[in-house]
Design a protein around this motif. Sequence first.
Motif: not given
Length: 276
Positions: A136-137, A141-143, A146-148, A209-213
Motif C-alpha cells: 500500500n505504498s 496515511c495508511f503507511c 503501519k510504521v507506528y 496526528k503527531h504520530a502519523t501526520g
Amino acid sequence: MIVTGVDKVKFVDYTKSNDFYLFEVGKYKCGPGYSYGPIVRTRTIFHYVLSGKGHLVIGDKRFDIHEHQGFLIPARVKAYYEADTEEPWEYAWIHVDGPRTLELFASAGITLENPIYNPVSDSSMVYECIAEIFRNSDRECFCYAKVYEFFDYLIATSENQVKNDVDPRLAYVKSAISFIRLKYSEPIGVEEIAAACGLNRSYLTRLFKHATGYTPQAYLASYRIKKASELLLETSETINSIAFLVGYSDSFTFSKAFKRYRNESPSDYRKKLGKG
C-alpha cells in the motif's frame, strides 16, 4: 516498483509525521555470499531476516544473524553485511528516519552498540507491517499508521525491550488503529474511537496526528477506501452494497469519498481492473 531479479523495492517520500519519516521498503533474496558495503547510509535502515543467515559488521564488531532476527544500520555509520555461503538470507527492509526514529528503536533495545533485534515471541507481525507498507505504498496515511504499528510490535516482542522507556503513545495509536480496523464497517466517528482508547477526542486527534501526520478521521476514511477497493476487485457486490459494507450510509457519500482518494469513481475503478 522496481524489480531486478529477486529484488523488490518501493520508494516513497513521506515526511509529515513528527516522529519518523518513511522513504523505502523492500525485500531481497540473496545469493550465496552476497555482500553489501562497507557503506555509510544517509538514512537509518532496518532489516528483518525471513530465512537463512548472514552477518553484520559495524566498526570492529561482527554480529551473526539468523531467521526471524533483524538488524539496524543507523545513518552515518559505516556498515557491511554478508549472506551465508550455504544458507543465504532473504530479508525485508524499511528505510526510516526523522526526529524519534532512533529513540523508538532504542525502546526495543536496538542501538548502535546493540543493533540486533532478537524476538522472544512471534515476530511475524513485524514483517507483516513492512509487507503491508509495500503493498500500500501509494497510501501515505495508511503507511504512517503501519510504521507506528511496526515500532509497537518491534518493542513488544524484543528481548531487549526497555520497559520503562516505552512510549505510551504507541499503545494509544495502536489501540485507535485496531479499533478502526475492527469497526470500520459500522457508523463510527472520532468520538467512538477516542472512547475505545479511554481518551478524549481532542487529545486522541492531537496524539494521532503527531504520530502519523493525519487525524483519526482521515485514517478511518483511508482504511474504508482500502477495504472498498478490495471488495470492488474481489467480489461482484453492487456499489450500493459495498458502501454499506465499509461503513457509509449511502452510495453517493461513498462514491464521493472514493473519488477523493482514488481520483476516479468506484465503477470506473472496477472497470479499469476488468471487473465491471
